[in-house]
Design a protein around this motif. Structure first.
Motif, PDB file in Angstrom:
ATOM      1  N   ILE A   1     -79.786 -20.469  26.898  1.00 22.01           N
ATOM      2  CA  ILE A   1     -78.391 -20.888  26.999  1.00 22.01           C
ATOM      3  C   ILE A   1     -77.581 -19.913  26.149  1.00 22.01           C
ATOM      4  CG2 ILE A   1     -76.748 -22.744  26.599  1.00 22.01           C
ATOM      5  CD1 ILE A   1     -79.265 -24.597  26.358  1.00 22.01           C
ATOM      6  N   VAL A   2     -76.657 -19.213  26.789  1.00 21.89           N
ATOM      7  CA  VAL A   2     -75.928 -18.166  26.070  1.00 21.89           C
ATOM      8  C   VAL A   2     -74.433 -18.247  26.354  1.00 21.89           C
ATOM      9  CG1 VAL A   2     -77.906 -16.606  26.319  1.00 21.89           C
ATOM     10  CG2 VAL A   2     -75.990 -16.417  27.902  1.00 21.89           C
ATOM     11  N   SER A   3     -73.656 -17.606  25.501  1.00 18.91           N
ATOM     12  CA  SER A   3     -72.301 -17.254  25.895  1.00 18.91           C
ATOM     13  C   SER A   3     -71.922 -15.954  25.213  1.00 18.91           C
ATOM     14  CB  SER A   3     -71.299 -18.374  25.594  1.00 18.91           C
ATOM     15  OG  SER A   3     -71.199 -18.621  24.227  1.00 18.91           O
ATOM     16  N   ALA A   4     -71.066 -15.196  25.882  1.00 20.57           N
ATOM     17  CA  ALA A   4     -70.637 -13.919  25.316  1.00 20.57           C
ATOM     18  C   ALA A   4     -69.749 -14.198  24.114  1.00 20.57           C
ATOM     19  CB  ALA A   4     -69.884 -13.111  26.371  1.00 20.57           C
ATOM     20  N   VAL A   5     -69.899 -13.366  23.089  1.00 18.25           N
ATOM     21  CA  VAL A   5     -69.040 -13.485  21.903  1.00 18.25           C
ATOM     22  C   VAL A   5     -68.501 -12.111  21.556  1.00 18.25           C
ATOM     23  CG1 VAL A   5     -70.087 -15.550  20.872  1.00 18.25           C
ATOM     24  CG2 VAL A   5     -71.095 -13.311  20.404  1.00 18.25           C
ATOM     25  N   PRO A   6     -67.285 -12.047  21.051  1.00 17.86           N
ATOM     26  CA  PRO A   6     -66.721 -10.742  20.689  1.00 17.86           C
ATOM     27  C   PRO A   6     -67.358 -10.219  19.401  1.00 17.86           C
ATOM     28  CG  PRO A   6     -65.167 -12.512  20.205  1.00 17.86           C
ATOM     29  CD  PRO A   6     -66.353 -13.156  20.841  1.00 17.86           C
ATOM     30  N   LEU A   7     -67.670  -8.925  19.404  1.00 16.76           N
ATOM     31  CA  LEU A   7     -68.285  -8.332  18.215  1.00 16.76           C
ATOM     32  C   LEU A   7     -67.318  -8.268  17.030  1.00 16.76           C
ATOM     33  CD1 LEU A   7     -70.593  -5.455  19.500  1.00 16.76           C
ATOM     34  CD2 LEU A   7     -71.257  -7.521  18.271  1.00 16.76           C
ATOM     35  N   ASP A   8     -66.011  -8.330  17.348  1.00 18.65           N
ATOM     36  CA  ASP A   8     -65.074  -8.303  16.217  1.00 18.65           C
ATOM     37  C   ASP A   8     -64.994  -9.667  15.525  1.00 18.65           C
ATOM     38  OD1 ASP A   8     -63.583  -9.717  17.995  1.00 18.65           O
ATOM     39  OD2 ASP A   8     -61.858  -8.362  18.000  1.00 18.65           O
ATOM     40  N   GLU A   9     -65.806 -10.610  16.003  1.00 17.95           N
ATOM     41  CA  GLU A   9     -65.931 -11.888  15.305  1.00 17.95           C
ATOM     42  C   GLU A   9     -67.388 -12.114  14.874  1.00 17.95           C
ATOM     43  OE1 GLU A   9     -64.682 -15.239  17.610  1.00 17.95           O
ATOM     44  OE2 GLU A   9     -64.689 -16.611  15.890  1.00 17.95           O
ATOM     45  N   PHE A  10     -68.331 -11.736  15.743  1.00 16.44           N
ATOM     46  CA  PHE A  10     -69.748 -12.030  15.495  1.00 16.44           C
ATOM     47  C   PHE A  10     -70.595 -10.805  15.172  1.00 16.44           C
ATOM     48  CE2 PHE A  10     -68.375 -15.889  17.609  1.00 16.44           C
ATOM     49  CZ  PHE A  10     -69.131 -16.878  16.996  1.00 16.44           C
ATOM     50  N   GLY A  11     -69.985  -9.632  15.153  1.00 11.56           N
ATOM     51  CA  GLY A  11     -70.737  -8.450  14.739  1.00 11.56           C
ATOM     52  C   GLY A  11     -71.104  -8.586  13.272  1.00 11.56           C
ATOM     53  N   GLU A  12     -72.081  -7.814  12.815  1.00 10.03           N
ATOM     54  CA  GLU A  12     -72.619  -8.018  11.463  1.00 10.03           C
ATOM     55  C   GLU A  12     -71.563  -8.125  10.359  1.00 10.03           C
ATOM     56  OE1 GLU A  12     -75.855  -5.232  11.432  1.00 10.03           O
ATOM     57  OE2 GLU A  12     -77.030  -6.978  12.031  1.00 10.03           O
ATOM     58  N   THR A  13     -70.669  -7.140  10.325  1.00 10.19           N
ATOM     59  CA  THR A  13     -69.680  -7.101   9.246  1.00 10.19           C
ATOM     60  C   THR A  13     -68.734  -8.289   9.316  1.00 10.19           C
ATOM     61  OG1 THR A  13     -69.655  -4.765   9.813  1.00 10.19           O
ATOM     62  CG2 THR A  13     -68.208  -5.482   8.035  1.00 10.19           C
ATOM     63  N   HIS A  14     -68.230  -8.535  10.519  1.00  8.52           N
ATOM     64  CA  HIS A  14     -67.258  -9.620  10.686  1.00  8.52           C
ATOM     65  C   HIS A  14     -67.910 -10.979  10.475  1.00  8.52           C
ATOM     66  CE1 HIS A  14     -64.135  -6.885  12.078  1.00  8.52           C
ATOM     67  NE2 HIS A  14     -65.104  -6.247  12.706  1.00  8.52           N
ATOM     68  N   LEU A  15     -69.145 -11.074  10.926  1.00 15.73           N
ATOM     69  CA  LEU A  15     -69.866 -12.336  10.758  1.00 15.73           C
ATOM     70  C   LEU A  15     -69.997 -12.677   9.276  1.00 15.73           C
ATOM     71  CD1 LEU A  15     -71.393 -14.648  12.160  1.00 15.73           C
ATOM     72  CD2 LEU A  15     -73.455 -13.246  12.062  1.00 15.73           C
ATOM     73  N   LYS A  16     -70.383 -11.683   8.492  1.00 16.19           N
ATOM     74  CA  LYS A  16     -70.515 -11.896   7.040  1.00 16.19           C
ATOM     75  C   LYS A  16     -69.214 -12.434   6.440  1.00 16.19           C
ATOM     76  CE  LYS A  16     -74.568  -9.935   5.524  1.00 16.19           C
ATOM     77  NZ  LYS A  16     -75.628 -10.878   5.271  1.00 16.19           N
ATOM     78  N   GLU A  17     -68.111 -11.841   6.860  1.00 18.25           N
ATOM     79  CA  GLU A  17     -66.815 -12.290   6.340  1.00 18.25           C
ATOM     80  C   GLU A  17     -66.507 -13.709   6.800  1.00 18.25           C
ATOM     81  OE1 GLU A  17     -65.034  -7.785   6.562  1.00 18.25           O
ATOM     82  OE2 GLU A  17     -64.066  -9.363   7.758  1.00 18.25           O
ATOM     83  N   ASN A  18     -66.746 -13.942   8.078  1.00 20.42           N
ATOM     84  CA  ASN A  18     -66.429 -15.263   8.624  1.00 20.42           C
ATOM     85  C   ASN A  18     -67.256 -16.383   7.990  1.00 20.42           C
ATOM     86  OD1 ASN A  18     -64.333 -14.602  10.364  1.00 20.42           O
ATOM     87  ND2 ASN A  18     -65.746 -13.876  11.934  1.00 20.42           N
ATOM     88  N   LEU A  19     -68.471 -16.033   7.579  1.00 22.22           N
ATOM     89  CA  LEU A  19     -69.330 -17.046   6.967  1.00 22.22           C
ATOM     90  C   LEU A  19     -68.768 -17.550   5.638  1.00 22.22           C
ATOM     91  CD1 LEU A  19     -72.838 -15.518   7.722  1.00 22.22           C
ATOM     92  CD2 LEU A  19     -71.782 -17.494   8.823  1.00 22.22           C
ATOM     93  N   ASN A  20     -67.873 -16.770   5.070  1.00 22.04           N
ATOM     94  CA  ASN A  20     -67.225 -17.202   3.831  1.00 22.04           C
ATOM     95  C   ASN A  20     -66.116 -18.209   4.083  1.00 22.04           C
ATOM     96  OD1 ASN A  20     -68.678 -15.598   2.014  1.00 22.04           O
ATOM     97  ND2 ASN A  20     -67.483 -13.804   2.626  1.00 22.04           N
ATOM     98  N   ARG A  21     -65.726 -18.329   5.351  1.00 25.95           N
ATOM     99  CA  ARG A  21     -64.638 -19.252   5.679  1.00 25.95           C
ATOM    100  C   ARG A  21     -65.235 -20.538   6.223  1.00 25.95           C
ATOM    101  NH1 ARG A  21     -62.170 -16.328  10.069  1.00 25.95           N
ATOM    102  NH2 ARG A  21     -60.856 -18.178  10.194  1.00 25.95           N
ATOM    103  N   LEU A  22     -65.225 -21.562   5.397  1.00 24.77           N
ATOM    104  CA  LEU A  22     -65.902 -22.796   5.804  1.00 24.77           C
ATOM    105  C   LEU A  22     -65.328 -23.434   7.069  1.00 24.77           C
ATOM    106  CD1 LEU A  22     -66.833 -24.393   2.380  1.00 24.77           C
ATOM    107  CD2 LEU A  22     -68.227 -23.038   3.937  1.00 24.77           C
ATOM    108  N   PRO A  23     -64.017 -23.415   7.276  1.00 22.34           N
ATOM    109  CA  PRO A  23     -63.513 -23.977   8.535  1.00 22.34           C
ATOM    110  C   PRO A  23     -64.080 -23.241   9.764  1.00 22.34           C
ATOM    111  CG  PRO A  23     -61.714 -23.685   6.977  1.00 22.34           C
ATOM    112  CD  PRO A  23     -62.916 -22.998   6.394  1.00 22.34           C
ATOM    113  N   TRP A  24     -64.232 -21.931   9.648  1.00 24.14           N
ATOM    114  CA  TRP A  24     -64.835 -21.155  10.739  1.00 24.14           C
ATOM    115  C   TRP A  24     -66.269 -21.630  10.954  1.00 24.14           C
ATOM    116  CZ3 TRP A  24     -69.014 -18.007  11.655  1.00 24.14           C
ATOM    117  CH2 TRP A  24     -68.961 -17.204  12.805  1.00 24.14           C
ATOM    118  N   VAL A  25     -67.007 -21.735   9.855  1.00 19.40           N
ATOM    119  CA  VAL A  25     -68.407 -22.161   9.955  1.00 19.40           C
ATOM    120  C   VAL A  25     -68.497 -23.543  10.591  1.00 19.40           C
ATOM    121  CG1 VAL A  25     -70.484 -22.780   8.654  1.00 19.40           C
ATOM    122  CG2 VAL A  25     -69.161 -20.772   7.982  1.00 19.40           C
ATOM    123  N   GLU A  26     -67.649 -24.449  10.141  1.00 16.41           N
ATOM    124  CA  GLU A  26     -67.728 -25.810  10.683  1.00 16.41           C
ATOM    125  C   GLU A  26     -67.447 -25.818  12.185  1.00 16.41           C
ATOM    126  OE1 GLU A  26     -65.226 -28.894   8.996  1.00 16.41           O
ATOM    127  OE2 GLU A  26     -66.119 -30.381  10.335  1.00 16.41           O
TER     128      GLU A  26
END
Lengths: 72, 263
Positions: free
Chosen positions: B48-73
């Motif tokens: 089960i997959v869905s496409a995700v943009p690399l500017d949100e889920f690429g390594e660098t951006h993912l690391k940053e986003n993980l710091n944002r708890l609302p994003w994580v939730e």
């Protein structure tokens, strides 16, 4: 609290605590091109738990009627 | 490192279902609102997959986003939502949060490599679902129910020291009784749920949610469909039996079988 022998509705309120217990901690680990490291997960968990401890239970946002959530 | 352009995509994998089941005819929103949830099949299993943009889920951006708890939730809830939808139509093997491949071929290759493992897991899960039972105890209510006289008026003339030690001892005995009663009740409840389950596991006890008291049971049970109402009835029965002692039980589910797949 459940009454009778009825099953809970599928679209129930899911607490963030339960999600952290399951989504973050469990699930089959396969080597993706991008995956979270154990350290990443530990850190997220630590922060979420700290947040939960201070804010009490965060419930799923309202408007949860089984329709897709709109988050922007 | 170079920045990803907005149209560069990767594939987020939520879990694996048997091939041929398409539980996503009805729309379910994945981790990226603009991409549909779909399946990629290989020889009897489907990711089960869905496409995700690399500017949100690429390594660098993912690391940053993980710091944002609302994003994580938001993403954790989306991951769960997709797997719950899949679970309505088929057994599902949940994958770890944020498992991402750069191409559809990458997902295919993963399925080829893990085929045996997924087949076995899906076979073991067919016709069963995970349920959670949590129990809380209001320790004050339990102490009251057990002891009754928690405030015997001390005689005015009794030496203060003796009264103090007597009170301390009563408190210790009461605390022991609360502990023993609670442990015995939980053990009995878990045994009854476990008897209805194919497999079970005890999760760590968590700090209290709201005012429900101390968590004394956090069990996960893999239950065959035909025993689900028995489980709900057992939870209700134990709740009825123990309510006067300050216990409250909660049944949750069905869950994707996070606790019953090989990690």
């Amino acid at each position: 609290v459940t009454d009778g022998g009825r099953l809970p509705a599928t679209y129930r309120q899911v607490t963030l605590v339960e999600l952290v217990d399951r989504v973050l901690e469990k699930g089959v680990l396969v080597a993706g091109d991008i995956t979270l490291s154990v350290a990443d997960v530990d850190l997220i968990e630590l922060r979420l738990r700290a947040l939960l401890a201070s804010a009490g239970t965060l419930e799923r946002p309202p408007a949860d009627d089984g329709l897709p959530l709109r988050d922007h | 490192m170079r920045a990803a352009t907005p149209d560069e995509r990767a594939y987020y994998v939520y879990g694996v279902v048997p091939a041929g089941v398409d539980p996503f005819a009805a729309d379910v929103e994945g981790v990226d609102a603009s991409s549909p949830v779909e399946t990629i099949e290989h020889d009897g299993v489907a990711a089960i997959v869905s496409a995700v943009p690399l500017d949100e889920f690429g390594e660098t951006h993912l690391k940053e986003n993980l710091n944002r708890l609302p994003w994580v939730e938001t993403k954790v809830r989306a991951h769960e939502r997709v797997l719950e939808r899949a679970l309505e139509g088929a057994p599902v093997v949940p994958l770890r949060f944020c498992t991402i491949f750069r191409s559809r071929d990458g997902v295919q290759a993963m399925l080829v490599e893990q085929e045996g493992r997924f087949h076995d897991a899906l076979q073991a899960l067919a016709g069963k679902r995970e349920w959670g039972v949590k129990a809380y105890v209001d320790e004050h209510a339990l102490a009251q129910a057990l002891g009754g006289d928690d405030d015997p008026a001390p005689a005015g003339e009794v030496a203060e020291g003796r009264a103090y030690f007597a009170r301390k001892q009563r408190e210790r005995i009461a605390a022991d009784a609360v502990e023993r009663t609670s442990a015995a009740a939980v053990e009995d409840a878990h045994a009854r749920f476990d008897a209805l389950a194919t497999a079970s596991t005890l999760l760590p006890l968590r700090t209290p949610e709201a005012e429900r008291g101390r968590m004394v049971l956090n069990g996960a049970y893999l239950v065959a469909r035909e025993h689900e109402t028995d489980l709900a009835a057992a939870v209700a029965a134990i709740q009825r039996d123990l309510a006067h002692l300050g216990f409250a039980l909660e049944l949750t589910g069905p869950w994707p079988p996070y606790n019953f797949v090989p990690s």
